[in-house]
Design an enzyme around this catalytic site. Structure first.
Site, PDB file in Angstrom:
ATOM      1  N   THR A   1     -15.891  -1.535  -3.228  1.00 12.56           N
ATOM      2  CA  THR A   1     -15.728  -1.572  -1.857  1.00 12.56           C
ATOM      3  C   THR A   1     -14.931  -0.301  -1.258  1.00 12.56           C
ATOM      4  O   THR A   1     -14.602   0.707  -1.978  1.00 12.56           O
ATOM      5  CB  THR A   1     -14.778  -2.775  -1.661  1.00 12.56           C
ATOM      6  OG1 THR A   1     -13.362  -2.458  -2.215  1.00 12.56           O
ATOM      7  CG2 THR A   1     -15.330  -4.151  -2.039  1.00 12.56           C
TER       8      THR A   1
ATOM      9  N   PHE B   1       2.291  15.061  -6.723  1.00 13.25           N
ATOM     10  CA  PHE B   1       1.233  13.896  -6.601  1.00 13.25           C
ATOM     11  C   PHE B   1       0.498  14.075  -7.859  1.00 13.25           C
ATOM     12  O   PHE B   1      -0.297  14.969  -8.330  1.00 13.25           O
ATOM     13  CB  PHE B   1       0.175  14.529  -5.493  1.00 13.25           C
ATOM     14  CG  PHE B   1      -1.035  13.277  -5.034  1.00 13.25           C
ATOM     15  CD1 PHE B   1      -0.722  12.362  -4.448  1.00 13.25           C
ATOM     16  CD2 PHE B   1      -2.123  13.771  -5.620  1.00 13.25           C
ATOM     17  CE1 PHE B   1      -1.861  11.519  -4.192  1.00 13.25           C
ATOM     18  CE2 PHE B   1      -3.153  12.936  -5.357  1.00 13.25           C
ATOM     19  CZ  PHE B   1      -2.958  11.835  -4.684  1.00 13.25           C
TER      20      PHE B   1
ATOM     21  N   HIS C   1     -11.845  -0.072  -0.539  1.00 13.07           N
ATOM     22  CA  HIS C   1     -10.608  -0.220  -0.964  1.00 13.07           C
ATOM     23  C   HIS C   1      -9.999   1.141  -1.579  1.00 13.07           C
ATOM     24  O   HIS C   1      -8.879   1.564  -1.196  1.00 13.07           O
ATOM     25  CB  HIS C   1     -10.274  -1.347  -1.686  1.00 13.07           C
ATOM     26  CG  HIS C   1      -8.752  -1.541  -2.130  1.00 13.07           C
ATOM     27  ND1 HIS C   1      -7.841  -2.176  -1.289  1.00 13.07           N
ATOM     28  CD2 HIS C   1      -8.294  -1.376  -3.253  1.00 13.07           C
ATOM     29  CE1 HIS C   1      -6.825  -2.206  -1.985  1.00 13.07           C
ATOM     30  NE2 HIS C   1      -6.988  -1.716  -3.083  1.00 13.07           N
TER      31      HIS C   1
ATOM     32  N   SER D   1      -0.580   2.296  -7.139  1.00 16.38           N
ATOM     33  CA  SER D   1      -0.595   3.624  -6.270  1.00 16.38           C
ATOM     34  C   SER D   1      -0.055   3.346  -4.997  1.00 16.38           C
ATOM     35  O   SER D   1       0.766   4.372  -4.686  1.00 16.38           O
ATOM     36  CB  SER D   1      -1.872   4.214  -6.640  1.00 16.38           C
ATOM     37  OG  SER D   1      -2.218   4.761  -7.794  1.00 16.38           O
TER      38      SER D   1
END
Length: 160
Positions: free
Chosen positions: A95, A122, A97, A65
């Site tokens: 996490t 999007f 991330h 992505s």
């Protein structure tokens, strides 16, 4: 949750502009491929249903992505498209991330919409778990790819 028990992918074809003269780019993340492939199928089917011809739908794959922004920018610069659909799926892990990828991807696509005259839609699922992603990529909440295709048609016509 706003989409609980709702399928948001139903559209009235009579209220959507005909896409026969439009050219679309679809940039698809390979990460979480089961999800992104379903989103792509939903987008492609809706575009075709609304009059787009198969030869006017260009698909490029990118690794994840985060790379959707670059792929979309290159498509804007090298292909004559009327709109781009950026398809991805980011599922929360253990996490932070997830937060960085989601934020950077959303900001990157927003930046493309500000910088260029080609709308970039999007279509990136940002879910907490795989079930939420499945529900939104052809499951009980419909297919966000379908919704993105309808938005792409509407924005492409707006941009002409």
């Amino acid at each position: 949750m706003a989409t609980e028990n709702k399928n948001l992918s139903v559209y009235d074809k009579n209220k959507i502009p005909n896409a026969k003269d439009l050219r679309f780019g679809i940039v698809v993340s390979e990460w979480n491929g089961q999800i992104t492939e379903s989103l792509f199928q939903g987008a492609q089917e809706a575009l075709l249903d609304c009059g787009a011809s198969p030869e006017n739908i260009i698909r490029w794959n990118v690794p994840g992505s985060f790379e959707l922004t670059f792929g979309s920018k290159k498509m804007i610069k090298t292909q004559k498209v009327d709109a781009i659909i950026a398809i991805g799926s980011v599922i929360r892990g253990e996490t932070s991330h997830f937060d960085f990828v989601c934020s950077a991807t959303a900001q990157g696509i927003k930046d493309l919409n500000v910088a260029y005259d080609v709308p970039v839609i999007f279509c990136v699922l940002t879910d907490d778990n795989i079930q939420q992603s499945l529900d939104r990529s052809g499951g009980k909440h419909g297919n966000k790819g379908t919704e993105a295709a309808i938005a792409a048609i509407q924005m492409a016509v707006l941009g002409k």
